[in-house]
Scaffold this motif. Structure first.
Motif, PDB file in Angstrom:
ATOM      1  N   PRO A 541       0.843  -1.200   0.000  1.00 36.12           N
ATOM      2  CA  PRO A 541       0.000   0.000   0.000  1.00 36.12           C
ATOM      3  C   PRO A 541       0.873   1.244   0.000  1.00 36.12           C
ATOM      4  O   PRO A 541       2.083   1.189   0.263  1.00 36.12           O
ATOM      5  N   LEU A 542       0.271   2.385  -0.268  1.00 38.84           N
ATOM      6  CA  LEU A 542       1.025   3.623  -0.418  1.00 38.84           C
ATOM      7  C   LEU A 542       1.562   4.151   0.904  1.00 38.84           C
ATOM      8  O   LEU A 542       2.604   4.812   0.937  1.00 38.84           O
ATOM      9  N   GLY A 543       0.857   3.917   2.011  1.00 39.34           N
ATOM     10  CA  GLY A 543       1.334   4.422   3.293  1.00 39.34           C
ATOM     11  C   GLY A 543       1.355   5.941   3.334  1.00 39.34           C
ATOM     12  O   GLY A 543       0.476   6.608   2.758  1.00 39.34           O
ATOM     13  N   PHE A 544       2.364   6.503   3.993  1.00 41.15           N
ATOM     14  CA  PHE A 544       2.498   7.955   4.117  1.00 41.15           C
ATOM     15  C   PHE A 544       2.664   8.566   2.730  1.00 41.15           C
ATOM     16  O   PHE A 544       3.617   8.272   2.010  1.00 41.15           O
ATOM     17  N   LEU A 545       1.734   9.433   2.344  1.00 37.74           N
ATOM     18  CA  LEU A 545       1.612   9.870   0.958  1.00 37.74           C
ATOM     19  C   LEU A 545       2.484  11.057   0.573  1.00 37.74           C
ATOM     20  O   LEU A 545       2.847  11.222  -0.597  1.00 37.74           O
ATOM     21  N   ASN A 546       2.808  11.939   1.511  1.00 38.66           N
ATOM     22  CA  ASN A 546       3.319  13.252   1.137  1.00 38.66           C
ATOM     23  C   ASN A 546       4.608  13.243   0.317  1.00 38.66           C
ATOM     24  O   ASN A 546       4.714  14.001  -0.656  1.00 38.66           O
ATOM     25  N   PRO A 547       5.633  12.453   0.661  1.00 38.28           N
ATOM     26  CA  PRO A 547       6.832  12.477  -0.186  1.00 38.28           C
ATOM     27  C   PRO A 547       6.538  12.138  -1.644  1.00 38.28           C
ATOM     28  O   PRO A 547       7.110  12.752  -2.552  1.00 38.28           O
ATOM     29  N   LEU A 548       5.645  11.184  -1.885  1.00 36.04           N
ATOM     30  CA  LEU A 548       5.276  10.834  -3.258  1.00 36.04           C
ATOM     31  C   LEU A 548       4.503  11.972  -3.905  1.00 36.04           C
ATOM     32  O   LEU A 548       4.775  12.352  -5.059  1.00 36.04           O
ATOM     33  N   ILE A 549       3.534  12.536  -3.189  1.00 32.43           N
ATOM     34  CA  ILE A 549       2.727  13.623  -3.739  1.00 32.43           C
ATOM     35  C   ILE A 549       3.608  14.789  -4.172  1.00 32.43           C
ATOM     36  O   ILE A 549       3.466  15.330  -5.290  1.00 32.43           O
ATOM     37  N   TYR A 550       4.541  15.189  -3.326  1.00 29.11           N
ATOM     38  CA  TYR A 550       5.379  16.346  -3.646  1.00 29.11           C
ATOM     39  C   TYR A 550       6.398  16.017  -4.727  1.00 29.11           C
ATOM     40  O   TYR A 550       6.753  16.881  -5.541  1.00 29.11           O
ATOM     41  N   ALA A 551       6.862  14.761  -4.767  1.00 35.80           N
ATOM     42  CA  ALA A 551       7.769  14.372  -5.849  1.00 35.80           C
ATOM     43  C   ALA A 551       7.059  14.441  -7.190  1.00 35.80           C
ATOM     44  O   ALA A 551       7.607  14.945  -8.182  1.00 35.80           O
ATOM     45  N   ASN A 555       7.891  17.356 -10.046  1.00 33.39           N
ATOM     46  CA  ASN A 555       8.409  16.890 -11.326  1.00 33.39           C
ATOM     47  C   ASN A 555       7.430  17.089 -12.482  1.00 33.39           C
ATOM     48  O   ASN A 555       7.642  16.595 -13.573  1.00 33.39           O
ATOM     49  N   GLY A 556       6.333  17.772 -12.213  1.00 36.52           N
ATOM     50  CA  GLY A 556       5.436  18.193 -13.286  1.00 36.52           C
ATOM     51  C   GLY A 556       4.583  17.106 -13.889  1.00 36.52           C
ATOM     52  O   GLY A 556       4.161  17.219 -15.044  1.00 36.52           O
ATOM     53  N   THR A 557       4.271  16.037 -13.149  1.00 41.61           N
ATOM     54  CA  THR A 557       3.370  15.032 -13.693  1.00 41.61           C
ATOM     55  C   THR A 557       1.947  15.582 -13.694  1.00 41.61           C
ATOM     56  O   THR A 557       1.639  16.583 -13.048  1.00 41.61           O
ATOM     57  N   SER A 558       1.060  14.904 -14.395  1.00 40.63           N
ATOM     58  CA  SER A 558      -0.339  15.362 -14.482  1.00 40.63           C
ATOM     59  C   SER A 558      -1.237  14.546 -13.567  1.00 40.63           C
ATOM     60  O   SER A 558      -2.412  14.352 -13.848  1.00 40.63           O
ATOM     61  N   PRO A 591      -7.372  14.965  -7.438  1.00 38.69           N
ATOM     62  CA  PRO A 591      -6.746  13.776  -8.038  1.00 38.69           C
ATOM     63  C   PRO A 591      -7.232  13.473  -9.452  1.00 38.69           C
ATOM     64  O   PRO A 591      -8.398  13.661  -9.790  1.00 38.69           O
ATOM     65  N   ASN A 592      -6.324  12.995 -10.262  1.00 36.90           N
ATOM     66  CA  ASN A 592      -6.657  12.375 -11.545  1.00 36.90           C
ATOM     67  C   ASN A 592      -6.337  10.894 -11.378  1.00 36.90           C
ATOM     68  O   ASN A 592      -5.198  10.469 -11.542  1.00 36.90           O
ATOM     69  N   PHE A 593      -7.345  10.132 -10.995  1.00 35.29           N
ATOM     70  CA  PHE A 593      -7.129   8.736 -10.616  1.00 35.29           C
ATOM     71  C   PHE A 593      -6.489   7.929 -11.731  1.00 35.29           C
ATOM     72  O   PHE A 593      -5.563   7.142 -11.496  1.00 35.29           O
ATOM     73  N   GLY A 594      -6.968   8.107 -12.967  1.00 34.88           N
ATOM     74  CA  GLY A 594      -6.440   7.305 -14.069  1.00 34.88           C
ATOM     75  C   GLY A 594      -4.944   7.484 -14.237  1.00 34.88           C
ATOM     76  O   GLY A 594      -4.207   6.508 -14.430  1.00 34.88           O
ATOM     77  N   VAL A 595      -4.483   8.714 -14.141  1.00 31.75           N
ATOM     78  CA  VAL A 595      -3.049   8.979 -14.278  1.00 31.75           C
ATOM     79  C   VAL A 595      -2.295   8.467 -13.050  1.00 31.75           C
ATOM     80  O   VAL A 595      -1.235   7.843 -13.170  1.00 31.75           O
ATOM     81  N   LEU A 596      -2.832   8.742 -11.866  1.00 30.47           N
ATOM     82  CA  LEU A 596      -2.164   8.292 -10.651  1.00 30.47           C
ATOM     83  C   LEU A 596      -2.056   6.767 -10.596  1.00 30.47           C
ATOM     84  O   LEU A 596      -1.042   6.223 -10.146  1.00 30.47           O
ATOM     85  N   LYS A 597      -3.084   6.074 -11.059  1.00 25.61           N
ATOM     86  CA  LYS A 597      -3.040   4.605 -11.077  1.00 25.61           C
ATOM     87  C   LYS A 597      -1.910   4.122 -11.983  1.00 25.61           C
ATOM     88  O   LYS A 597      -1.151   3.207 -11.625  1.00 25.61           O
ATOM     89  N   GLN A 598      -1.778   4.729 -13.141  1.00 24.37           N
ATOM     90  CA  GLN A 598      -0.700   4.352 -14.047  1.00 24.37           C
ATOM     91  C   GLN A 598       0.665   4.586 -13.390  1.00 24.37           C
ATOM     92  O   GLN A 598       1.584   3.771 -13.512  1.00 24.37           O
ATOM     93  N   SER A 605      10.444   5.652 -11.131  1.00 26.09           N
ATOM     94  CA  SER A 605      11.574   6.429 -11.653  1.00 26.09           C
ATOM     95  C   SER A 605      11.294   6.958 -13.059  1.00 26.09           C
ATOM     96  O   SER A 605      11.831   7.995 -13.461  1.00 26.09           O
ATOM     97  N   ASP A 606      10.418   6.263 -13.803  1.00 28.72           N
ATOM     98  CA  ASP A 606      10.068   6.747 -15.141  1.00 28.72           C
ATOM     99  C   ASP A 606       9.289   8.053 -15.075  1.00 28.72           C
ATOM    100  O   ASP A 606       9.373   8.891 -15.979  1.00 28.72           O
ATOM    101  N   PHE A 607       8.515   8.237 -13.998  1.00 26.67           N
ATOM    102  CA  PHE A 607       7.683   9.428 -13.865  1.00 26.67           C
ATOM    103  C   PHE A 607       8.398  10.537 -13.105  1.00 26.67           C
ATOM    104  O   PHE A 607       7.998  11.704 -13.187  1.00 26.67           O
ATOM    105  N   LEU A 608       9.426  10.185 -12.339  1.00 28.70           N
ATOM    106  CA  LEU A 608      10.083  11.164 -11.477  1.00 28.70           C
ATOM    107  C   LEU A 608      11.445  11.591 -12.003  1.00 28.70           C
ATOM    108  O   LEU A 608      12.147  12.351 -11.341  1.00 28.70           O
ATOM    109  N   ALA A 609      11.818  11.093 -13.191  1.00 33.64           N
ATOM    110  CA  ALA A 609      13.142  11.422 -13.726  1.00 33.64           C
ATOM    111  C   ALA A 609      13.232  12.919 -14.020  1.00 33.64           C
ATOM    112  O   ALA A 609      12.263  13.544 -14.415  1.00 33.64           O
TER     113      ALA A 609
END
Length: 609
Positions: A541-551, A555-558, A591-598, A605-609
């Motif tokens: 599971p995702l657990g503590f969300l904030n580091p992922l959310i801010y990353a 990094n300009g994801t949608s 949230p954009n669930f479809g994008v976040l799920k992907q 690393s592909d999304f955070l490069a």
């Protein structure tokens, strides 16, 4: 072996030197000015029972926080490798000397081991004692204090002391200086006699490129339903696949009861697939869930109907926690009134089967919570995050003000005796180890004008926020609100979701409600669906969300719908403005669930490069 023996001898010597005596000098542990808005009425009845919670120092808590950040950081090789219950408890266990000294102190007041309750990590010690004994132990005087606006009353003191030998072993003792009232985050309640009058308005569709199918029913602009949210946040058609493993929960306090019949009516009308479903109830600290129709709580109904309606058939749990600090005590009233939030934390931290996502729509002004207590509770949230639980909180309904949704009646003054004019951050939203959810309204979305947001005066800005918050502060004209907020504090909210015109069922009728009480269970619902997707694919599971959310945001994801219009007025100001990127009104957006799920199913690393 010689080293171990030497260490044991040293501990014995230290204990011998620090043995308690009746004449041992006390020092003030904590002292606050008389709190704003409270009137000291009279001495507390000597026989009134208080449950003292003694927080022992946690010498390794910094290691817990380091573990949390590593398992929550998508750039770290330990990402997703959450800790076990035993590992967490080992990180917060006090030193044996601290435990022994506290036990000796209690024994010196003739409190036996049978009268003591300890949390699994042994970091909290709880005892029930009459006011007269508490006053002797803490060299203080308890009084009945009444809140001038609401009439609520508490038994509290503004200063307490501890023996010298305990000062470096005990972090805090409560209830002493805690004057928080812990209220729900809902701003309005509108009555409608006919459900059709609510839902069958605004025919047609609204173009929303990020939504499922690129459009949303126009009726969603005046009445929000689960189907509106699933469409708007690009989750229409998603079928949960890990319902046997994934779980979601909401919390209930202050005699807010979730009504089964209202839940069934809501599902029949708005989530037909869930028409025959139900939710589990966990009773904490004598909590109840009275099913008398007139006892149903709008807050509890809202939380259960949306968190569980959005995620069906994911199992839902409603935690109902007893204890309500505000009361009117008299000389004949010896009932114990616990701090309900602390009791809930004790319960869940002792659980072995935790939901992966938990939403709470309650809180208070940060300054009403003593710093020692706030930091202690915040580290409890860190424990839950380390265990792999996502904790979400409403950001508050007072904009930058004191929680009062009417800016005209807000009192934006410091509670430290100086009466300094200032913005009033909320807690627990200001804790850096929770995800705070602000509010939006309408389609296209704008910030809800009550969306709580700002900067903590207790917690410094965590590193995961540095880039985003620095960018936001750079958009403010020089000198904007200078002195009214702490630009170096933990900034919130982190994200947001719809928060106005939610259709709920309450007392067998359809109503519309608003507030960040709506946005927190909504965002939690989408987090739970993301957890479902990960668990179904063999991931943690995702657990503590904030580091992922801010990353993701930095990094300009949608993965989020950026909200760039609106503001959160309060304290005689227009508050902060929503803007491109993170802001102190809506966070990163909705949230954009479809994008976040992907993203969460792929190689991060592909999304955070």
């Amino acid at each position: 072996m010689r080293s171990l023996l030497a260490g044991s001898l040293l501990a014995i010597v230290l204990l011998a030197r620090a043995a308690p005596s009746p004449e041992c000098a006390h020092r003030v542990k904590e002292s606050i000015p008389p709190p704003r808005g409270w009137d000291k009425v009279r001495p507390a009845p000597a026989n009134h029972t208080i449950e003292l919670r003694i927080g022992l120092q946690r010498p390794n808590v910094h290691n817990l926080e380091q573990h949390l950040l590593e398992v929550s950081d998508p750039f770290h090789p330990r990402y997703g490798q959450h800790l076990s219950k035993a590992e967490v408890e080992a990180l917060i266990e006090p030193h044996p000397i601290s435990s022994q000294l506290v036990d000796d102190w209690l024994a010196s007041h003739e409190i036996s081991e049978e009268q003591i309750t300890r949390t699994p990590g042994k970091d909290w010690v709880k005892i029930k004692v009459p006011v007269a004994l508490a006053e002797k132990m803490l060299e203080t005087e308890y009084h009945i204090w009444t809140h001038l606006e609401s009439g609520d009353s508490l038994v509290r003191t503004t200063s307490y002391s501890l023996p010298d030998y305990l000062m470096d072993h005990v972090d805090l003792v409560q209830p002493t200086t805690l004057f928080a009232r812990f209220r729900g985050m809902k701003t309005t309640l509108h009555f409608s006699t006919e459900r059709t009058a609510i839902t069958d308005t605004n025919p047609g569709t609204i173009s929303v490129p990020t939504a499922s199918g690129g459009q949303v029913n126009a009726s969603c602009n005046s009445t929000v339903t689960p189907s509106c949210l699933l469409d708007l946040y690009n989750a229409a058609g998603y079928e949960p696949a890990a319902a046997g493993q994934n779980k979601i929960a909401v919390t209930g306090y202050l005699e807010e009861y979730a009504n089964y019949e209202d839940f069934h009516l809501f599902n029949e009308a708005l989530v037909p697939a869930a028409a025959n479903s139900n939710f589990s109830v966990v009773y904490v600290n004598g909590g109840l869930n009275n099913q008398t129709p007139s006892e149903a709580g709008a807050e509890a109904n809202l939380d259960t109907q949306y968190a569980f309606g959005l995620t069906y058939p994911t199992p839902g749990t409603f935690y109902t926690t007893g204890g309500s600090p505000p009361f009117i005590p008299d000389d004949g009233d010896t009932q114990n009134y616990n701090e309900p939030y602390a009791e809930w934390l004790d319960y869940v931290l002792n659980s072995t089967d935790l939901p992966q996502t938990i939403s709470t729509s309650y809180g208070d002004d940060e300054q009403t919570v003593p710093y020692s207590y706030a930091t202690r509770v915040c580290s409890d949230f860190a424990q839950l995050g380390a265990l792999g639980v996502s904790i979400l909180f409403s950001s508050g309904d007072g904009g930058v003000g004191d929680g009062d949704p009417d800016p005209a009646t807000q009192e934006c003054y410091s509670n430290d005796g100086t009466n300094k004019t200032m913005f009033i951050p909320g807690f627990p939203a200001s804790c850096p180890y929770v995800t705070a959810v602000g509010g939006t309204a309408y389609i296209p979305e704008v910030a809800a004008n009550f969306s709580g947001g700002g900067f903590s005066n207790y917690f410094s800005r965590p590193s995961y926020q540095d880039a985003a918050v620095a960018n936001f502060l750079a958009t403010l004209p020089a000198g904007t609100y200078e002195g009214l907020y702490n630009p170096n504090g933990r900034a919130y909210p982190d994200v947001s979701a719809q928060s106005e015109n939610f259709e709920i069922y309450w007392d067998a009728e359809a109503y519309l409600v608003a507030g960040t009480s709506c946005s927190s269970p909504t965002f939690a619902g989408f987090v739970s669906l993301l957890n479902d997707a990960r668990i179904a694919n063999g991931l943690s599971p995702l657990g503590f969300l904030n580091p992922l959310i801010y990353a993701l945001g930095t990094n300009g994801t949608s993965g989020f719908n950026d909200i760039t219009e609106g503001n959160n007025p309060g304290c005689g100001t227009e508050g902060f403005n929503a803007t491109i990127g993170w802001d102190a009104v809506t966070g990163w957006g909705t949230p954009n669930f479809g994008v976040l799920k992907q993203i969460v199913l792929g190689n991060l690393s592909d999304f955070l490069a």
